[in-house]
Design an enzyme around this catalytic site. Sequence first.
Site, PDB file in Angstrom:
ATOM      1  N   SER A  56       1.048  -1.240   0.119  1.00  0.00           N
ATOM      2  CA  SER A  56       0.039   0.111  -0.049  1.00  0.00           C
ATOM      3  C   SER A  56       0.764   1.337  -0.022  1.00  0.00           C
ATOM      4  CB  SER A  56      -0.763   0.089   1.186  1.00  0.00           C
ATOM      5  OG  SER A  56      -1.538   1.144   1.468  1.00  0.00           O
ATOM      6  N   TYR A  70      -2.399   5.684  -5.119  1.00  0.00           N
ATOM      7  CA  TYR A  70      -3.425   6.755  -5.099  1.00  0.00           C
ATOM      8  C   TYR A  70      -3.092   7.965  -5.938  1.00  0.00           C
ATOM      9  CZ  TYR A  70      -6.018   4.489  -1.484  1.00  0.00           C
ATOM     10  OH  TYR A  70      -6.746   3.498  -0.592  1.00  0.00           O
ATOM     11  N   THR A 107      -5.461   2.508  -7.667  1.00  0.00           N
ATOM     12  CA  THR A 107      -6.741   2.439  -7.012  1.00  0.00           C
ATOM     13  C   THR A 107      -7.502   3.598  -7.848  1.00  0.00           C
ATOM     14  OG1 THR A 107      -5.969   1.712  -5.202  1.00  0.00           O
ATOM     15  CG2 THR A 107      -7.977   2.603  -4.868  1.00  0.00           C
ATOM     16  N   LYS A 147      -7.374  -0.981 -10.349  1.00  0.00           N
ATOM     17  CA  LYS A 147      -7.903  -1.848  -9.394  1.00  0.00           C
ATOM     18  C   LYS A 147      -9.188  -0.984  -8.733  1.00  0.00           C
ATOM     19  CE  LYS A 147      -6.981  -3.186  -4.470  1.00  0.00           C
ATOM     20  NZ  LYS A 147      -7.811  -2.596  -3.632  1.00  0.00           N
ATOM     21  N   HIS A 204     -12.972  -2.220  -3.068  1.00  0.00           N
ATOM     22  CA  HIS A 204     -12.249  -1.900  -1.955  1.00  0.00           C
ATOM     23  C   HIS A 204     -12.441  -2.334  -0.384  1.00  0.00           C
ATOM     24  CE1 HIS A 204      -9.558   1.775  -1.452  1.00  0.00           C
ATOM     25  NE2 HIS A 204      -9.496   1.573  -0.094  1.00  0.00           N
TER      26      HIS A 204
END
Length: 385
Positions: free
Chosen positions: A107, A130, A156, A247, A271
């Site tokens: 992440s 992100y 994402t 994603k 998510h």
Amino acid sequence: MGEITNVMEYQAIAKQKLPKMAYDYYASGAEDEWTLQENREAFSRILFRPRILIDVSKIDMTTTVLGFKISMPIMVAPTAMQKMAHPDGEYATARAAAAAGTIMTLSSWATSSVEEVASTGPGIRFFQLYVYKDRKVVEQLVGRAERAGFKAIALTVDTPRLGRREADIKNRFVLPPHLTLKNFEGLDLGKWTSYGHSLMEFCVRPEHEQAADSGLASYVAGQVDRTLSWKDVKWLQTITTMPILVKGVLTAEDTRLAVANGAAGIIVSNHGARQLDYVPATISALEEVVKAARGQIPVFLDGGVRRGTDVFKALALGAAGVFVGRPVVFSLAAAGEAGVSNVLRMLRDEFELTMALSGCTSLADITRNHVITESDRLRAMPSRL
């Protein structure tokens, strides 16, 4: 507690061990948590059509993802702030995934940096991203991941705003003061920019000063770019040679756009049911996405996988592999690296057994004919008209 016999048992142990704020952050979903429950329940409505009298003395679970050979089609999903679960955090997860011969996705909100994770030793690793308002921050994050040997970006795309996670709001969720979001350390954020300020607030702001929102929501609201669109997927391809997995896709329409805009693959994801409640379970959305992709790019599934039978069902419906998130964090909280290793081993063993009992000796043997979905049963019902 006696011997752990399945992945789900780690959640109860994690709940006992973790502070309420940390456990709730990992465990909760958005609003009514309907999708959170449905991510699991939808798997239970898919049944098997096993084939018999097939030699299953040798079973091969190996596969290739974006050209990288892995031991099984079970990979580690990106989950944020793993040092809240265990002091070893992402280090432990990285070592367990590498030992299992599979991929870990880190992440961007990790409590260990890309360099630190790379330092644990060899392994195939992807970086979840992100896109922030300040594109220079994105460029720096992507560049660091690439230099650290990461092999792909999992972009994402379902978080222009943070979902309403009521447990985090009640708990006034904030990252514990001894932890930081390590990937943002050492970036040129501009010393006095609002970006650097809000990141600092997110990491250390005292609990009594939290807004009526969760600290995470305040941080994300300020920094994740709400204007993110397909043109940014194109832009990312100009700043990195790493393939980009999109994603957060749930529909055929977005699948076709992902293909058209150069995505290397799709991760069907809601998510972890933490964004928009009342979207379908990912296993329910999977087949629509697979059909729209028409074999042009691989489609992966993220969300709700707790059993080897779930892995088989996803592959039968066209997934090239699955990503597992919460079981990794809960097992990490319960037993550190050994816990994560055990989760990956149990899922692998269960999947191998499911293949054997279904008459499949390789992933190529797993077909749509091996499962019956709800829609199959509805179509098979004779009309009463």
